[in-house]
Write an enzyme that holds these catalytic residues in place. Structure first.
Site, PDB file in Angstrom:
ATOM      1  N   ASP A 172      13.487  18.324 -25.691  1.00 17.26           N
ATOM      2  CA  ASP A 172      14.639  18.776 -24.893  1.00 17.26           C
ATOM      3  C   ASP A 172      15.074  17.794 -23.808  1.00 17.26           C
ATOM      4  O   ASP A 172      16.064  18.033 -23.116  1.00 17.26           O
ATOM      5  CB  ASP A 172      14.325  20.140 -24.265  1.00 17.26           C
ATOM      6  CG  ASP A 172      12.979  20.139 -23.534  1.00 17.26           C
ATOM      7  OD1 ASP A 172      12.677  19.162 -22.825  1.00 17.26           O
ATOM      8  OD2 ASP A 172      12.227  21.127 -23.688  1.00 17.26           O
ATOM      9  N   HIS A 188       7.769  13.646 -30.586  1.00 17.83           N
ATOM     10  CA  HIS A 188       8.477  14.437 -31.609  1.00 17.83           C
ATOM     11  C   HIS A 188       9.973  14.142 -31.628  1.00 17.83           C
ATOM     12  O   HIS A 188      10.735  14.885 -32.233  1.00 17.83           O
ATOM     13  CB  HIS A 188       8.236  15.943 -31.393  1.00 17.83           C
ATOM     14  CG  HIS A 188       6.863  16.386 -31.802  1.00 17.83           C
ATOM     15  ND1 HIS A 188       6.409  17.666 -31.618  1.00 17.83           N
ATOM     16  CD2 HIS A 188       5.845  15.714 -32.393  1.00 17.83           C
ATOM     17  CE1 HIS A 188       5.161  17.763 -32.082  1.00 17.83           C
ATOM     18  NE2 HIS A 188       4.803  16.583 -32.545  1.00 17.83           N
ATOM     19  N   CYS A 191      27.573   9.359 -39.706  1.00 17.84           N
ATOM     20  CA  CYS A 191      27.247   8.081 -39.073  1.00 17.84           C
ATOM     21  C   CYS A 191      28.515   7.314 -38.706  1.00 17.84           C
ATOM     22  O   CYS A 191      29.461   7.257 -39.493  1.00 17.84           O
ATOM     23  CB  CYS A 191      26.403   7.250 -40.032  1.00 17.84           C
ATOM     24  SG  CYS A 191      25.901   5.653 -39.387  1.00 17.84           S
ATOM     25  N   CYS A 209      29.506   2.852 -42.961  1.00 17.59           N
ATOM     26  CA  CYS A 209      28.422   3.737 -43.416  1.00 17.59           C
ATOM     27  C   CYS A 209      28.932   5.157 -43.665  1.00 17.59           C
ATOM     28  O   CYS A 209      29.169   5.546 -44.794  1.00 17.59           O
ATOM     29  CB  CYS A 209      27.257   3.739 -42.435  1.00 17.59           C
ATOM     30  SG  CYS A 209      25.898   4.769 -43.030  1.00 17.59           S
ATOM     31  N   GLU A 241      -2.672  30.188 -20.002  1.00 11.96           N
ATOM     32  CA  GLU A 241      -3.769  30.875 -20.701  1.00 11.96           C
ATOM     33  C   GLU A 241      -4.993  29.966 -20.818  1.00 11.96           C
ATOM     34  O   GLU A 241      -4.892  28.751 -20.665  1.00 11.96           O
ATOM     35  CB  GLU A 241      -3.309  31.269 -22.099  1.00 11.96           C
ATOM     36  CG  GLU A 241      -2.911  30.065 -22.918  1.00 11.96           C
ATOM     37  CD  GLU A 241      -2.042  30.408 -24.126  1.00 11.96           C
ATOM     38  OE1 GLU A 241      -1.877  29.518 -24.987  1.00 11.96           O
ATOM     39  OE2 GLU A 241      -1.542  31.543 -24.198  1.00 11.96           O
TER      40      GLU A 241
HETATM   41 ZN    ZN Z   1      24.571   5.112 -41.227  1.00 14.41          ZN
END
Ligand code: ZN
Length: 310
Positions: A143, A158, A207, A212, A277
Site C-alpha cells: 500500500d 511483495h 502499456c 507495445c 497478538e
Molecule cells: Zn509493454
C-alpha cells in the site's frame, strides 16, 4: 492458512541455509527463550546501542490505517478472498475481474493515511540517519503507506499497488492514476451482489511504451509466484548485518517473519515483536510488545536520552 507456499522451495532452502552462514564462532546462540520480555526499558537499552536496525512489517500496521486485508473473518471482496483473485490463474481467466479488485484497492488505499506506527518508524529512520545509524524497512505491504510516511530505505518484497508491469514487454512503471483507466471508473465495488464489469481486455490498463500496448498487470507478487531474487538478496544482506530487528504487525508464524526474524535471532541479535497478538513463535524472540503498533512504536522508537544528535 498463511501464504507460506508463496515462496518457492529453492528460495526457502536458500534462506534456510542462510541461517548458518552469519554465525561466527564467538556468537552465543540462543535459539529458544523461555519467555519474551515486555520490559520497554530493557528494549530501549538495545535500541540505544543499535547501529543497524531492520524493521519487518506486515498487514497489521496497515490495518490500523483502515486498509482492508481480504483475509480472515469477513475479509471478502464480493465473494472472494485475496488468495482467490491474487493469482496468475485468476488473471488469465478473468483479467477484468482482477483489475476491478486492484482498482478498488488502489482507490481505497489512496484515501488512507499512515498512522502513528508508520510515522514513528519514518521519524526514527531520519533521526538515526543523522547520527550515522541505519534503519531499513522490509515490508510485505503493497500500500506504500511507509513511503507516504516518509520512509526511504524500504524493501517492498511483495511489490506495490501503485506499480504496473507489462505482460508483453515486462516494463515496470509507477502509476498513481485514479482511475487507472477510463473503463474502470466507478467499477470495483466490493458488495457481493455487484455484477462483474466484464471490461474487454483492450480497455483494461495498457502499456504506454512506444510500439507495445500490451496488457498491464499489478506489479505485486501473487500467490504461487516467486519473489524477486534481487530483492531477496538485499533482504538477506540486511538480516546478516542488523544488530536489532523489529517485527511489526505480522504474526511470526506467517511469512516473511517466520523465516526472516528467526534467522536474525539465531545470531543472538535481539528481535522485538510488536503485535496485537501472541503466537507460538513469540517465545523465540527476546521482546514482545502487545497492542496496536500506533501505540507501542512511538514509545519504543522515541529519542533515547543517550542520543546526541536529534
Ligand atoms: Zn509493454
Amino acid at each position: 492458512m498463511p501464504p507460506l507456499w508463496i515462496v518457492p522451495n529453492r528460495l526457502f532452502s536458500r534462506l534456510y541455509c542462510g541461517l548458518k552462514s552469519p554465525i561466527s564462532t564467538q556468537t552465543k546462540i540462543c535459539l529458544t527463550m523461555a519467555r519474551p520480555s515486555s520490559n520497554m526499558a530493557d528494549f530501549r537499552k538495545c535500541f540505544a546501542k543499535a547501529k543497524h536496525i531492520v524493521v519487518i512489517s506486515g498487514a497489521g500496521i496497515s490495518a490500523e490505517s483502515g486498509v482492508p486485508t481480504f483475509r480472515g473473518e469477513g475479509g471478502y471482496w464480493r465473494k472472494w478472498k485475496a488468495q482467490d483473485l491474487a493469482t496468475p490463474q485468476a488473471f488469465a481467466r478473468n483479467p477484468s475481474q482482477v483489475w476491478e479488485f486492484y482498482h478498488y484497492r488502489r482507490e481505497v488505499v489512496q484515501s488512507k493515511e499512515p498512522n502513528a506506527g508508520h510515522l514513528a518508524i519514518a521519524e526514527c529512520q531520519a533521526r538515526l540517519h543523522r547520527q550515522g545509524r541505519q534503519v531499513v524497512v522490509i515490508t510485505q505491504n503493497i500500500d506504500e503507506l511507509h513511503r507516504k510516511a516518509g520512509t526511504r530505505n524500504l524493501l517492498e518484497i511483495h511489490g506495490s499497488l501503485f506499480k504496473t508491469r507489462c505482460t508483453s514487454c515486462g516494463v515496470v512503471a509507477e502509476n498513481y492514476k485514479s482511475p487507472i483507466c477510463p473503463a474502470l471508473s466507478g467499477k470495483g465495488a466490493p458488495d457481493p451482489q455487484t455484477q462483474d464489469a466484464g471490461i474487454p481486455v483492450e480497455k483494461l490498463p495498457r502499456c504506454e511504451e512506444a510500439g507495445c500496448g500490451g496488457l498491464l498487470r499489478p506489479h505485486v507478487v501473487w500467490f504461487g509466484e516467486n519473489l524477486d531474487p534481487a530483492i531477496l538478496e538485499e533482504v538477506d544482506k540486511e538480516l546478516a548485518l542488523c544488530d536489532l530487528c523489529l517485527v511489526v504487525g505480522t504474526s511470526s508464524v506467517v511469512y516473511p517473519a517466520a523465516m526472516f526474524a528467526p534467522q536474525v535471532s539465531a545470531r543472538g541479535v535481539p528481535v522485538a515483536e510488536f503485535n496485537t497478538e501472541t503466537t507460538p513463535a513469540t517465545n523465540r524472540f527476546r521482546f514482545h510488545f502487545q497492542g496496536p503498533c500506533g501505540t507501542t512504536l512511538p514509545e519504543a522508537l522515541a529519542p533515547h536520552e543517550t542520543e546526541t544528535v536529534s
